[in-house]
Motif scaffolding. Sequence first.
Motif, PDB file in Angstrom:
ATOM      1  N   ASP A   1     -42.358 -23.115 -24.710  1.00 57.83           N
ATOM      2  CA  ASP A   1     -43.720 -23.501 -24.285  1.00 57.83           C
ATOM      3  C   ASP A   1     -44.789 -22.796 -25.116  1.00 57.83           C
ATOM      4  O   ASP A   1     -45.766 -23.417 -25.546  1.00 57.83           O
TER       5      ASP A   1
ATOM      6  N   LYS B   1     -37.268 -21.487 -21.996  1.00 59.38           N
ATOM      7  CA  LYS B   1     -38.335 -22.467 -21.727  1.00 59.38           C
ATOM      8  C   LYS B   1     -39.705 -21.857 -21.995  1.00 59.38           C
ATOM      9  O   LYS B   1     -40.580 -22.493 -22.586  1.00 59.38           O
TER      10      LYS B   1
ATOM     11  N   TYR C   1     -35.366 -30.794 -20.972  1.00 55.97           N
ATOM     12  CA  TYR C   1     -36.764 -30.354 -20.930  1.00 55.97           C
ATOM     13  C   TYR C   1     -37.347 -30.275 -22.345  1.00 55.97           C
ATOM     14  O   TYR C   1     -38.449 -30.756 -22.614  1.00 55.97           O
ATOM     15  N   ILE C   2     -36.577 -29.665 -23.258  1.00 59.11           N
ATOM     16  CA  ILE C   2     -37.060 -29.485 -24.628  1.00 59.11           C
ATOM     17  C   ILE C   2     -37.156 -30.829 -25.352  1.00 59.11           C
ATOM     18  O   ILE C   2     -38.119 -31.089 -26.071  1.00 59.11           O
TER      19      ILE C   2
ATOM     20  N   LEU D   1     -32.219 -27.598 -19.470  1.00 64.06           N
ATOM     21  CA  LEU D   1     -32.975 -26.941 -20.533  1.00 64.06           C
ATOM     22  C   LEU D   1     -33.110 -27.876 -21.739  1.00 64.06           C
ATOM     23  O   LEU D   1     -34.209 -28.075 -22.261  1.00 64.06           O
TER      24      LEU D   1
END
Length: 198
Positions: A159, A155, A123-124, A120
């Motif tokens: 987004d 997520k 990803y960020i 996580l």
Amino acid sequence: MNEYIKFIRISVNKLLIDHYAKIGLDEKLTILLIRLIEYSNDGSKEVSFDDIIKGSTFTPEELSILIQKLIEENFININTKVIDGKHIETYDFNPLYNKLENVITNKEESTYTDDDVKNLFQYIEKLYGRTLGPSEYERMTAWLRDDGYSTESIKEGVDIAYKNNVTSLSYVEKILHSMKKEDTNEPNVPFINWLEGD
């Protein structure tokens, strides 16, 4: 006088006393919250540092740091109200009550692994093009640990915010709260769309 002292009481939230450690508080922060809640009870006046410090061992510097910690870790918010034509800052304890509600309804038991959390954050960081700060790590960990959000829902919230050119975690938190409440009559957070054709 002794009998009088025995019966002086303040209202203390029993759930807070019983579960403060589960929601990530220590004794000092818990006492501070109790004092803030007590002094904010009627919501009609601004609570000063002097009110909180009086009769305690808190210093002004320590108090400032601890209140900032409570805000950053989403235990309280500070709102501005207009009372008698004056702008005053008041404390909002709804984030604390939400955490306590999650504890008693077992929503705090999210199922996620260390790898899920690592993925996580990676990803960020890739999406934002920068390294996340310690307070951002702590805040998102609290979403998983205390608020019961899944890594996938976080997520999704990130987004949505990113598509609207917003990288503020406060905005992401509003999105997550809105998604959580989507089946109620509460209005959703209006998402500003800056992308053409979306």
